[in-house]
Design an enzyme around this catalytic site. Structure first.
Site, short mmCIF file in Angstrom:
data_model
loop_
_atom_site.label_atom_id
_atom_site.label_comp_id
_atom_site.label_asym_id
_atom_site.label_seq_id
_atom_site.Cartn_x
_atom_site.Cartn_y
_atom_site.Cartn_z
N ARG A 163 0.81 -1.22 0.00
CA ARG A 163 0.00 0.00 0.00
C ARG A 163 0.85 1.28 0.00
O ARG A 163 0.56 2.24 -0.70
CB ARG A 163 -0.93 -0.02 1.22
CG ARG A 163 -2.09 0.90 1.09
CD ARG A 163 -3.03 0.75 2.26
NE ARG A 163 -3.79 -0.48 2.21
CZ ARG A 163 -4.62 -0.89 3.16
NH1 ARG A 163 -4.78 -0.18 4.24
NH2 ARG A 163 -5.29 -2.01 3.03
N MET A 208 -10.07 0.03 -7.11
CA MET A 208 -10.49 -0.99 -6.14
C MET A 208 -9.47 -1.27 -5.05
O MET A 208 -9.52 -2.33 -4.42
CB MET A 208 -10.83 -2.29 -6.89
CG MET A 208 -11.98 -2.14 -7.87
SD MET A 208 -13.49 -1.48 -7.11
CE MET A 208 -14.01 -2.92 -6.18
N HIS A 260 -19.36 6.55 -6.10
CA HIS A 260 -19.80 5.32 -5.44
C HIS A 260 -21.25 5.05 -5.84
O HIS A 260 -22.07 5.97 -5.84
CB HIS A 260 -19.68 5.48 -3.92
CG HIS A 260 -20.09 4.24 -3.17
ND1 HIS A 260 -19.31 3.11 -3.14
CD2 HIS A 260 -21.21 3.95 -2.46
CE1 HIS A 260 -19.92 2.17 -2.43
NE2 HIS A 260 -21.07 2.66 -2.00
N ASP A 269 -15.54 5.21 1.53
CA ASP A 269 -16.82 5.76 1.07
C ASP A 269 -17.43 6.75 2.06
O ASP A 269 -18.65 6.79 2.27
CB ASP A 269 -17.81 4.63 0.73
CG ASP A 269 -17.28 3.73 -0.39
OD1 ASP A 269 -16.61 4.25 -1.28
OD2 ASP A 269 -17.52 2.52 -0.34
#
Ligand code: GRF
Length: 219
Positions: A62, A87, A106, A142
């Site tokens: 990451r 993703m 989203h 989100d």
């Protein structure tokens, strides 16, 4: 012109919508770079067809991904990062570094149905309306100040595919709309909300044949 960096992982239909919006005369943004974390993402072909700069950063780690993406975006002079079907969970420092300069789309009316399979979650909950949201990105998935939303009805015979397709058609109009508002300097973040300059009640607009969907933002 606001310079966009678009991050994708797959199909890239929202990338395509942004490509087409940027090609319209007077649209205040251009795509400076497309980044994919997957070399086989079909969306990369759309970038190539549009003669856009593109790069693949397949790193599994990451932090390494974030460092490489950050360098590529800055190197391309990107002002606004647009996540379009990207993703991966992003590194917290990367999210902070691009705070209020990174947006996501989203397929739900946030804050409902965060995470994966939002359309399936909406069907399981039995909601009568679904939709999509463009929002500034925060480190929790989100979440973040909402910029624009589009609404579609849920029909009794819908399955995940039919509902997803109805929402996707709205996504393709909503994302360019939200980017335009930002590029015009009309979107201000106030706490966990945004204020859009020049909004009028009459700006609630029905788009599409019949009131197929509503976009709750100025046009
Ligand atoms: C869209 O439904 C978007 O809302 C979600 O992922 C999907 C990406 O589709 N974040 P595409 O790659 O833009 O076609």
């Amino acid at each position: 012109m606001m310079r966009l960096g678009v991050l994708i992982s797959g199909r890239g239909s929202n990338l395509q919508a942004l490509i087409e919006a940027c090609a319209e005369p007077g649209f205040p943004a251009e795509i400076a770079l497309v980044v994919s974390n997957r070399g086989e993402a079909p969306g990369l072909a759309r970038a190539t067809a549009a003669k856009l700069a593109r790069t693949v950063i397949p790193l599994g780690d990451r932090r390494e991904f974030a460092a490489a993406a950050d360098a590529a975006l800055r190197g391309a002079g990107v002002d606004l990062v647009c996540l379009a079907g990207f993703m991966r969970i992003l590194d917290v420092d990367f999210v902070e570094a691009w705070r209020d300069r990174m947006v996501n789309i989203h397929p739900s009316l946030l804050p409902a149905f965060r995470g994966l399979h939002a359309q399936r979650q909406a069907l399981a909950a039995g909601v009568r309306f679904a939709g999509c949201t463009v929002h500034f990105v925060r480190s929790e998935i989100d979440t973040g100040p909402i910029i624009a939303q589009g609404v579609v009805p849920v029909r009794p015979d819908d399955d995940e595919d039919t509902l997803s397709a109805r929402i996707l058609a709205v996504e393709h109009r909503l994302y360019p709309l939200a980017v335009r508002l930002i590029a015009e300097g009309r979107v201000r973040v106030v706490g966990n909300r945004t204020v859009v300059e020049g909004w009028q009640p009459a700006d609630f607009a029905c788009l599409g044949p019949s009131p197929d969907f509503l976009v709750t933002t100025p046009l």
